[in-house]
Design an enzyme around this catalytic site. Structure first.
Site, PDB file in Angstrom:
ATOM      1  N   HIS A  22      44.001  39.309  36.061  1.00 46.70           N
ATOM      2  CA  HIS A  22      43.311  39.043  34.742  1.00 46.70           C
ATOM      3  C   HIS A  22      42.170  38.719  35.866  1.00 46.70           C
ATOM      4  CE1 HIS A  22      44.329  39.047  30.702  1.00 46.70           C
ATOM      5  NE2 HIS A  22      45.752  39.264  31.427  1.00 46.70           N
ATOM      6  N   ASP A 125      37.197  36.804  28.626  1.00 50.30           N
ATOM      7  CA  ASP A 125      38.357  37.633  28.623  1.00 50.30           C
ATOM      8  C   ASP A 125      39.386  37.330  27.507  1.00 50.30           C
ATOM      9  OD1 ASP A 125      40.835  38.326  30.794  1.00 50.30           O
ATOM     10  OD2 ASP A 125      41.580  36.632  29.340  1.00 50.30           O
ATOM     11  N   TRP A 354      49.888  37.570  50.524  1.00 51.68           N
ATOM     12  CA  TRP A 354      49.143  38.614  50.370  1.00 51.68           C
ATOM     13  C   TRP A 354      48.901  40.091  50.529  1.00 51.68           C
ATOM     14  CZ3 TRP A 354      47.471  38.439  45.056  1.00 51.68           C
ATOM     15  CH2 TRP A 354      46.368  39.325  44.447  1.00 51.68           C
ATOM     16  N   ALA A 355      48.985  40.951  50.036  1.00 50.65           N
ATOM     17  CA  ALA A 355      49.187  42.187  51.032  1.00 50.65           C
ATOM     18  C   ALA A 355      47.614  43.010  50.635  1.00 50.65           C
ATOM     19  CB  ALA A 355      49.933  43.144  50.557  1.00 50.65           C
ATOM     20  N   GLU A 380      44.870  51.463  40.402  1.00 53.55           N
ATOM     21  CA  GLU A 380      44.206  51.964  41.589  1.00 53.55           C
ATOM     22  C   GLU A 380      45.728  52.506  42.677  1.00 53.55           C
ATOM     23  OE1 GLU A 380      44.969  47.192  43.050  1.00 53.55           O
ATOM     24  OE2 GLU A 380      43.852  46.921  41.583  1.00 53.55           O
TER      25      GLU A 380
HETATM   26  N1  UDP Z   1      47.633  42.104  44.162  1.00 51.96           N
HETATM   27  C1  UDP Z   1      46.887  42.767  46.120  1.00 51.96           C
HETATM   28  N2  UDP Z   1      48.363  41.722  46.863  1.00 51.96           N
HETATM   29  C2  UDP Z   1      49.312  41.662  46.386  1.00 51.96           C
HETATM   30  C3  UDP Z   1      49.171  41.175  44.803  1.00 51.96           C
HETATM   31  C4  UDP Z   1      47.970  42.175  44.224  1.00 51.96           C
HETATM   32  O1  UDP Z   1      45.755  43.249  46.018  1.00 51.96           O
HETATM   33  O2  UDP Z   1      50.045  41.126  47.074  1.00 51.96           O
HETATM   34  C5  UDP Z   1      46.362  42.441  43.675  1.00 51.96           C
HETATM   35  C6  UDP Z   1      46.527  44.104  43.513  1.00 51.96           C
HETATM   36  O3  UDP Z   1      45.750  44.754  44.231  1.00 51.96           O
HETATM   37  C7  UDP Z   1      45.926  44.240  41.889  1.00 51.96           C
HETATM   38  C8  UDP Z   1      46.297  42.854  41.248  1.00 51.96           C
HETATM   39  O4  UDP Z   1      46.487  42.026  41.579  1.00 51.96           O
HETATM   40  O5  UDP Z   1      44.453  44.613  41.547  1.00 51.96           O
HETATM   41  C9  UDP Z   1      47.362  42.919  40.881  1.00 51.96           C
HETATM   42  O6  UDP Z   1      47.718  43.388  39.250  1.00 51.96           O
HETATM   43  P1  UDP Z   1      48.404  43.915  38.548  1.00 51.96           P
HETATM   44  O7  UDP Z   1      48.235  44.948  37.264  1.00 51.96           O
HETATM   45  O8  UDP Z   1      49.317  45.759  39.290  1.00 51.96           O
HETATM   46  O9  UDP Z   1      49.459  43.088  38.176  1.00 51.96           O
HETATM   47  P2  UDP Z   1      50.150  41.725  37.769  1.00 51.96           P
HETATM   48  O10 UDP Z   1      50.244  40.697  38.611  1.00 51.96           O
HETATM   49  O11 UDP Z   1      49.223  41.741  36.566  1.00 51.96           O
HETATM   50  O12 UDP Z   1      51.565  41.571  37.402  1.00 51.96           O
END
Ligand code: UDP
Length: 500
Positions: A22, A125, A354-355, A380
């Site tokens: 969020h 939010d 973290w990716a 994305e």
């Molecule tokens: N994200 C990232 N690297 C990671 C994990 C997540 O950059 O290793 C970012 C991804 O690009 C996205 C967000 O974190 O913007 C994850 O949001 P999403 O709604 O896909 O999943 P959630 O985290 O809510 O399950």
């Protein structure tokens, strides 16, 4: 977008929630308001949350935009370790409650900041429903940021209105979601628990969210019209409120490589090996596998994923995520051997932290995504023109899968059958053969799957157009800022007349 003279600038406060998925998009939205809307933006965040996005704010400020962070100290909550201020995959469930407790303690301080900063509007939010009353007290509009897709909120409205899930005999029998623009079918085991338990606390939370939305100036979501326009329209009809769709926010806000590289928890120095590996791969040959920032898998599921990927024969990047406590040794040993094997064969690249997702998605070697259908990853991936293997897990993800597979036809389902809570492992395991098969189909040459790739490329073009001059999201931002300026002018005129 036209820039506004500084004297006419609107002042805004943005208050993001503390879960990464969020926080990141609402910060992106705040940056879009500052950079493309000419708004003077202050983001309020606690220390550990501000660290996640501060470098992007510094870069925008250095580029001459009026944006800053106001950092607030997180209160001490008994039993909550210092610095634990976010809700993500590394937050145990009982600690998530304590983080929420800390946020409630901060309410008074947030409210005082609103009074002191005298904004022209507040964007907060959905999980801070009280902010609508705080904004009303100041006589300024409050915009509610709604996480999730329009389709998910329309589907949940259909469940609430018509209760189709109560009219089937078993959890595995399919039912139609009535009243929606498309014929969408689901099973009871795929919908969130709260629809099956009237006393679930989350029903109370969502009731508060809905009530606060009704009292708000309008809502902001982050997809774009070409992606789910029918549901955007349907949502406005069923809610009867104004709503502005401003996505794709990730590519609108993060146009520079430096912004993309440092998004979230990324560490550039750890990424060199990854990109050298990706650079060595052929175009569209690599499958990117990630389940977002909140999920935890059981060891049994991790083992199935590893085998499924290996058996598919395709090159892959796998963001493994959190390994459950107490299981580190067993899973760790298995994964170490797996990783060694993948390194030797040069078939796979495993990421434990973290990716840098945006950079991976836009890399020419990346050809498809295996996703939990998290809203951010969904958009994305579409923006990057990548088809998806859909594997929904929790929250609204099973509804998002419907958008990808049934409505847009840009995804292949892995066949997940059971919803789980984000903080739980669940006892349901998707088998390696199903994972292998879905990847093989999506990456394969059959006509049906080539068409999927064609459709997602078209949507990617539409995504890029949405944020350019004259595009749907661009126009929405322009319209919204126009309405906020009119509101401010009317307020000033009203006050002047009252004084005269
Ligand atoms: N994200 C990232 N690297 C990671 C994990 C997540 O950059 O290793 C970012 C991804 O690009 C996205 C967000 O974190 O913007 C994850 O949001 P999403 O709604 O896909 O999943 P959630 O985290 O809510 O399950």
């Amino acid at each position: 977008m036209d820039s506004f003279p500084r004297t006419q600038m609107l002042k805004a406060i943005f208050l993001p929630f503390v879960s990464t998925s969020h926080l990141i998009p609402l910060v992106d939205i705040a940056r879009i308001f500052a950079v493309h809307g000419g708004v003077e933006v202050t983001i309020i965040a606690t220390t550990a949350n501000a660290i996640i996005f501060q470098s992007s704010i510094d870069r925008d400020a250095n580029r001459g935009h009026s944006i800053r962070t106001h950092v607030v100290k997180f209160p001490q909550v008994p039993g909550l370790p210092q610095g634990m201020e976010s809700i993500n995959s590394s937050t145990p469930k009982d600690m998530a409650y304590k983080v929420s407790e800390g946020l409630s303690l901060l309410k008074g301080e947030f409210q005082q900041l609103f009074r002191d900063m005298k904004p022209d509007f507040i964007v907060s939010d959905m999980f801070y429903p009280w902010t609508v009353d705080a904004a009303n007290e100041l006589g300024v509009p409050r915009l509610i940021y709604i996480g999730g897709t329009y389709i998910a909120h329309c589907a949940m409205d259909s469940l609430e209105r018509f209760s189709p899930h109560t009219k089937v005999e078993s959890d595995s029998e399919t039912f139609l979601l009535p009243g929606l623009p498309h014929k969408l079918e689901m099973t009871r085991s795929q919908i969130p628990d709260r629809f099956k338990s009237p006393n679930d606390y989350f029903n109370y939370v969502m009731k508060m969210v809905k009530e606060s939305e009704e009292k708000s100036f309008g809502s902001i979501l982050k997809s774009f019209y070409a992606l789910e326009g029918a549901y955007e329209d349907h949502y406005k009809t069923i809610r009867g409120t104004k709503s502005w769709n401003l996505g794709p926010v990730s590519s609108w806000a993060n146009q520079d490589a430096s912004d993309k590289a440092s998004r979230g928890h990324a560490k550039e120095e750890e990424e060199k090996g990854l990109f050298a590996w990706l650079d060595s791969k052929a175009e569209d040959s690599v499958v990117y596998v990630s389940f977002g920032s909140m999920n935890k898998f059981s060891s049994a599921q991790l083992v199935e994923i590893a085998h499924g990927l290996e058996d598919s024969g395709y090159d892959f990047i796998w963001v493994v995520g959190k390994i459950i406590e107490g299981d580190e040794d067993v899973t760790g040993e298995f994964l170490q051997e797996f990783e060694k094997r993948m390194e030797t064969s040069n078939k796979g690249y495993v990421i434990h932290g973290w990716a840098p997702q945006l950079l991976i998605l836009e890399h020419p070697a990346t050809g498809a995504v295996v996703t939990h259908c998290g809203m951010n990853t969904l958009i994305e991936s579409v923006d990057a023109g990548l088809p998806m293997v859909t594997w929904p897990l929790f929250a609204e993800q099973f509804f998002n899968e419907k958008l990808l597979v049934d409505v847009l036809k840009i995804g292949v389902s892995v066949g997940a059958k059971k919803w789980k809570n984000w903080s739980e492992l669940g006892n349901y395991v998707v088998k390696r053969e199903d994972i292998r098969k879905a990847i093989a189909l999506l990456m394969g040459d059959e006509e049906e799957y080539q068409e999927i790739r064609g459709r997602v490329r078209k949507l990617s073009d539409a995504s890029k157009k949405a944020i350019k001059i004259g595009g749907s999201s661009y126009n929405n931002l322009k319209e919204l800022i126009g309405e906020l300026k009119s509101f401010k002018l009317q307020k000033i005129n009203g006050e002047t007349q009252a004084v005269a």
